[in-house]
Design an enzyme around this catalytic site. Structure first.
Site, mmCIF file in Angstrom:
data_model
loop_
_atom_site.group_PDB
_atom_site.id
_atom_site.type_symbol
_atom_site.label_atom_id
_atom_site.label_comp_id
_atom_site.label_asym_id
_atom_site.label_seq_id
_atom_site.Cartn_x
_atom_site.Cartn_y
_atom_site.Cartn_z
ATOM 1 C CD GLU A 167 12.973 -7.232 48.284
ATOM 2 O OE1 GLU A 167 12.033 -7.452 47.503
ATOM 3 O OE2 GLU A 167 12.869 -7.332 49.520
ATOM 4 C CG HIS A 242 13.883 -9.391 56.639
ATOM 5 N ND1 HIS A 242 13.452 -8.530 57.634
ATOM 6 C CD2 HIS A 242 13.976 -8.642 55.510
ATOM 7 C CE1 HIS A 242 13.267 -7.328 57.121
ATOM 8 N NE2 HIS A 242 13.586 -7.362 55.838
ATOM 9 C CD GLU A 271 14.823 -4.039 54.474
ATOM 10 O OE1 GLU A 271 13.955 -4.919 54.608
ATOM 11 O OE2 GLU A 271 14.966 -3.389 53.435
ATOM 12 C CG ASP A 273 12.959 -8.725 60.927
ATOM 13 O OD1 ASP A 273 13.474 -9.557 60.162
ATOM 14 O OD2 ASP A 273 12.004 -7.999 60.593
HETATM 15 C C1 XIL Z 1 7.839 -3.747 54.332
HETATM 16 C C2 XIL Z 1 7.190 -2.908 55.416
HETATM 17 O O1 XIL Z 1 7.735 -3.284 56.651
HETATM 18 C C3 XIL Z 1 5.700 -3.119 55.403
HETATM 19 O O2 XIL Z 1 5.072 -2.219 56.295
HETATM 20 C C4 XIL Z 1 5.158 -2.911 53.992
HETATM 21 O O3 XIL Z 1 3.787 -3.246 53.955
HETATM 22 C C5 XIL Z 1 5.889 -3.741 52.965
HETATM 23 O O4 XIL Z 1 7.275 -3.467 53.063
HETATM 24 N N1 XIL Z 1 12.114 -5.762 52.448
HETATM 25 C C6 XIL Z 1 12.175 -4.400 52.303
HETATM 26 C C7 XIL Z 1 11.268 -3.538 53.086
HETATM 27 O O5 XIL Z 1 13.074 -3.909 51.612
HETATM 28 O O6 XIL Z 1 10.983 -2.333 52.429
HETATM 29 C C8 XIL Z 1 9.992 -4.252 53.429
HETATM 30 O O7 XIL Z 1 9.213 -3.427 54.275
HETATM 31 C C9 XIL Z 1 10.312 -5.567 54.102
HETATM 32 C C10 XIL Z 1 11.090 -6.469 53.182
#
Ligand code: XIL
Length: 339
Positions: A167, A242, A271, A273
């Protein structure tokens, strides 16, 4: 009287029972069997705490059966792995990450390294430290060197892809901002990572790029282009993926993947979902990934709704909270199989 026959029946019953118990999971193909790992690795985020849970053993068995790639959800983040101040080895806590690594290794999985830099999930000693730009640069390069060297040394070949930067678009508001702009921060981190493990593939990991009106104007795209032009080591870009209430079409995914691929970068979904029309979202992204030869991994953020960071009721993952396969699972499996 019935001795011989009874023995035979008992033996057959025993054989049948052991056959059923050893083959329940093994006989059913997992997602990892649906596609060659040289074409696409299929993964999920996971945690050491759940892998070693004595009460929920299904978690580890489903994870190992279905996936050939795993990303520690939090165990390699600064907040977990670097809980104490300083650069000495005693400032680090490798135990959770090593538990993940041993699990991955023993089940023929690879691991994605997530993450060496992020504005969030940092230990309070870092966020409250009031460090100067020079001190932050030293802390960052030291951390990258130490963490990558640890995994290279103790688990050679296990972590091929590292999210060196997570990010970057939020970096300006975080603890690292004094170092400079995105290009400066990314250059420092990527060069330190190349030095620490020259064989690792180094990624920028970003969210919501699939929602860009014009990907060629997206700040992370422009940064990736600038880094390549300046010969800063960069091998891949991760799309977090996401997906909330806006759907993303297969064509849109293909467009954004292709833009980065044309810069010579691998692309990965890191990641995923989705809670709005999830089956369709899984199909769109996986089909698009398979249509771009440089798309090399598809990872979901967890795999069971039981533990999703979004809350179980959002139900964004392929397995429900009881580990039943959902329609999103079928959509994912079918897309991997090219159906
Ligand atoms: C999230 C985890 O899923 C949580 O358990 C934690 O509290 C915060 O981080 N983007 C990312 C991930 O790159 O590392 C994040 O993961 C979700 C959003």
């Amino acid at each position: 009287m019935c001795q011989g026959g009874c023995m035979r029946i008992k033996y057959l019953a025993f054989l049948l029972a052991s056959l059923i118990s050893t083959t329940t999971l093994a006989a059913i193909p997992g997602l990892r069997d649906d596609i060659s790992p040289t074409r696409l690795q299929v993964g999920a985020a996971a945690s050491a705490k759940l892998i070693t849970s004595g009460t929920d053993t299904k978690y580890a068995s489903v994870l190992a059966h279905e996936y050939n790639l795993m990303t520690p959800e939090n165990d390699l983040k600064w907040g977990t792995i670097h809980p104490r101040s300083g650069t000495a080895l005693s400032s680090y806590n490798f135990a959770p990450g090593d538990t993940d690594a041993k699990f991955a290794l023993s089940h023929g999985m690879h691991m994605r390294g997530h993450t060496l830099f992020w504005a969030r999930y940092n230990p309070s000693w870092l966020t409250n430290g009031n460090y100067s730009a020079t001190q932050l640069t030293d802390l960052l390069t030291n951390h990258i060197q130490t963490v990558m060297t640890h995994y290279k040394q103790y688990f050679p070949g296990l972590i091929v892809y590292w999210d060196v930067i997570n990010e970057i678009k939020n970096a300006g508001s975080g603890v690292w901002a004094p170092i400079g702009n995105s290009f400066k921060i990314a250059s420092i981190a990527l060069q330190a990572a190349r030095k620490a493990d020259p064989s690792a593939k180094l990624c920028l990991n970003e969210y919501s790029m699939e929602f860009s009106q014009n990907i060629y104007q997206n700040p992370t795209y422009l940064l990736a282009k600038q880094l390549k032009q300046a010969n800063i080591p960069l091998d891949c870009v991760g799309f977090q993926g996401h997906i909330g209430s806006n759907s993303v079409s297969e064509t849109k995914w293909r467009t954004v993947f292709s833009a980065f691929a044309a810069l010579g970068l691998e692309v990965q979904v890191t990641e995923f979902d989705a809670y709005y029309a999830p089956s369709q979202q899984y199909t769109n992204v996986v089909k698009a990934c398979l249509s771009v030869s440089k798309c090399s991994a598809f990872v979901t953020w967890g795999f069971t709704d039981k533990y999703t960071w979004l809350g179980t009721s959002k139900a964004p993952l392929p397995f429900d909270a009881q580990y039943n396969k959902k329609s999103a699972y079928t959509a994912l499996a079918n897309s991997l199989l090219g159906k």
